[in-house]
Design an enzyme around this catalytic site. Structure first.
Site, PDB file in Angstrom:
ATOM      1  N   GLY A   1      48.333  33.215 108.909  1.00 27.70           N
ATOM      2  CA  GLY A   1      47.798  34.457 108.650  1.00 27.70           C
ATOM      3  C   GLY A   1      46.917  34.855 108.990  1.00 27.70           C
ATOM      4  O   GLY A   1      45.907  33.356 109.295  1.00 27.70           O
TER       5      GLY A   1
ATOM      6  N   GLN B   1      38.602  37.363 109.553  1.00 28.11           N
ATOM      7  CA  GLN B   1      37.996  36.649 110.002  1.00 28.11           C
ATOM      8  C   GLN B   1      38.015  36.760 112.047  1.00 28.11           C
ATOM      9  O   GLN B   1      37.580  36.084 112.091  1.00 28.11           O
ATOM     10  CB  GLN B   1      39.300  36.095 109.698  1.00 28.11           C
ATOM     11  CG  GLN B   1      39.330  35.270 108.551  1.00 28.11           C
ATOM     12  CD  GLN B   1      40.775  34.609 108.464  1.00 28.11           C
ATOM     13  OE1 GLN B   1      41.693  34.806 108.910  1.00 28.11           O
ATOM     14  NE2 GLN B   1      40.406  32.883 109.191  1.00 28.11           N
TER      15      GLN B   1
ATOM     16  N   CYS C   1      43.270  27.369 106.396  1.00 30.34           N
ATOM     17  CA  CYS C   1      42.688  28.739 107.463  1.00 30.34           C
ATOM     18  C   CYS C   1      41.825  28.589 108.614  1.00 30.34           C
ATOM     19  O   CYS C   1      42.222  26.951 109.396  1.00 30.34           O
ATOM     20  CB  CYS C   1      41.633  28.825 106.081  1.00 30.34           C
ATOM     21  SG  CYS C   1      40.767  30.644 106.299  1.00 30.34           S
ATOM     22  N   LEU C   2      42.341  29.333 109.841  1.00 32.17           N
ATOM     23  CA  LEU C   2      41.823  29.342 110.821  1.00 32.17           C
ATOM     24  C   LEU C   2      40.720  29.595 110.031  1.00 32.17           C
ATOM     25  O   LEU C   2      39.826  28.682 112.325  1.00 32.17           O
ATOM     26  CB  LEU C   2      42.147  30.454 111.423  1.00 32.17           C
ATOM     27  CG  LEU C   2      43.960  30.442 111.878  1.00 32.17           C
ATOM     28  CD1 LEU C   2      44.587  31.963 111.982  1.00 32.17           C
ATOM     29  CD2 LEU C   2      44.599  29.635 112.914  1.00 32.17           C
TER      30      LEU C   2
ATOM     31  N   HIS D   1      46.033  33.993 100.051  1.00 31.18           N
ATOM     32  CA  HIS D   1      45.755  33.570 100.402  1.00 31.18           C
ATOM     33  C   HIS D   1      44.802  34.642 102.034  1.00 31.18           C
ATOM     34  O   HIS D   1      43.146  35.007 101.858  1.00 31.18           O
ATOM     35  CB  HIS D   1      45.924  32.452 101.762  1.00 31.18           C
ATOM     36  CG  HIS D   1      45.049  31.803 102.576  1.00 31.18           C
ATOM     37  ND1 HIS D   1      44.462  30.343 102.546  1.00 31.18           N
ATOM     38  CD2 HIS D   1      43.846  32.256 103.815  1.00 31.18           C
ATOM     39  CE1 HIS D   1      43.018  30.369 103.190  1.00 31.18           C
ATOM     40  NE2 HIS D   1      43.398  31.555 104.346  1.00 31.18           N
ATOM     41  N   GLU D   2      45.361  35.534 102.484  1.00 32.53           N
ATOM     42  CA  GLU D   2      45.294  36.444 103.328  1.00 32.53           C
ATOM     43  C   GLU D   2      44.374  37.541 102.082  1.00 32.53           C
ATOM     44  O   GLU D   2      43.124  38.684 102.827  1.00 32.53           O
ATOM     45  CB  GLU D   2      46.102  37.436 104.021  1.00 32.53           C
ATOM     46  CG  GLU D   2      46.778  36.398 105.372  1.00 32.53           C
ATOM     47  CD  GLU D   2      45.908  35.321 105.384  1.00 32.53           C
ATOM     48  OE1 GLU D   2      45.166  36.211 105.848  1.00 32.53           O
ATOM     49  OE2 GLU D   2      46.126  33.926 106.310  1.00 32.53           O
TER      50      GLU D   2
ATOM     51  N   HIS E   1      40.683  36.864 101.338  1.00 30.48           N
ATOM     52  CA  HIS E   1      39.362  37.839 102.612  1.00 30.48           C
ATOM     53  C   HIS E   1      39.765  38.992 103.061  1.00 30.48           C
ATOM     54  O   HIS E   1      37.844  38.843 102.268  1.00 30.48           O
ATOM     55  CB  HIS E   1      40.606  37.070 103.705  1.00 30.48           C
ATOM     56  CG  HIS E   1      40.879  35.854 104.431  1.00 30.48           C
ATOM     57  ND1 HIS E   1      39.377  34.741 105.083  1.00 30.48           N
ATOM     58  CD2 HIS E   1      41.471  34.843 105.037  1.00 30.48           C
ATOM     59  CE1 HIS E   1      39.761  33.678 105.025  1.00 30.48           C
ATOM     60  NE2 HIS E   1      41.127  33.453 105.311  1.00 30.48           N
TER      61      HIS E   1
HETATM   62 CO    CO Z   1      42.340  32.249 105.723  1.00 32.53          CO
END
Ligand code: CO
Length: 151
Positions: free
Chosen positions: A47, A52, A89-90, A131-132, A135
């Site tokens: 995701g 991000q 997380c990326l 999670h997203e 963000h």
């Molecule tokens: Co993340």
């Protein structure tokens, strides 16, 4: 399509709140597609939220392996149960931590055509949706996780 730079670690934009999208236009659709391409270009990305990639708009893309989901202005409208699983997380490569999340959620959003949709998620999908959406409110998992580990 274009690959976007993923913001990481101490980048201040990760802790800022994203703004509502007021019109789902071609600009938004191009951005969503670029986010998908950027996510697919990573090792294990499931995701990605717009902040991000440096854009403070409420946009999320998810792909758990059974198709891409593109969400505009997603909002959790129902949640039930609890899970406490590891996530990553990326924007925080190499870091993992356990976060308390609901086991099931229902999310309302607009799709890339501006139509209202609701999606249900359980288990990994529920964790990913939460999670997203976190963000979009400037909440990153490393700030709410227990048992952070690096590898
Ligand atoms: Co993340």
């Amino acid at each position: 399509m274009a690959l976007l730079k993923i913001r990481t670690f101490k980048d201040a934009i990760l802790r800022k709140k994203c703004k509502q999208v007021t019109a789902v236009d071609d600009k938004v659709r191009v951005l969503l597609n670029d986010m998908v391409e950027t996510m697919h270009n990573t090792q294990n990305g499931a995701g990605l939220a717009a902040c991000q990639v440096g854009i403070l708009r409420r946009l999320v893309v998810i792909d758990l392996g059974d198709g891409v989901i593109k969400l505009v202005n997603p909002k959790i409208i129902y949640s039930e149960g609890e899970q406490f699983e590891f996530e990553g997380c990326l924007s925080f490569p190499g870091i993992w931590g356990r976060v308390h999340r609901p086991e099931k959620v229902i999310v309302s959003a607009l799709n890339e055509n501006g139509d209202e949709i609701t999606i249900q998620g359980a288990g990994f999908m529920a964790k990913c949706l939460c999670h997203e959406i976190d963000h979009l409110d400037g909440i990153v998992f490393v700030d709410v996780a227990s048992e952070l580990i690096k590898n």
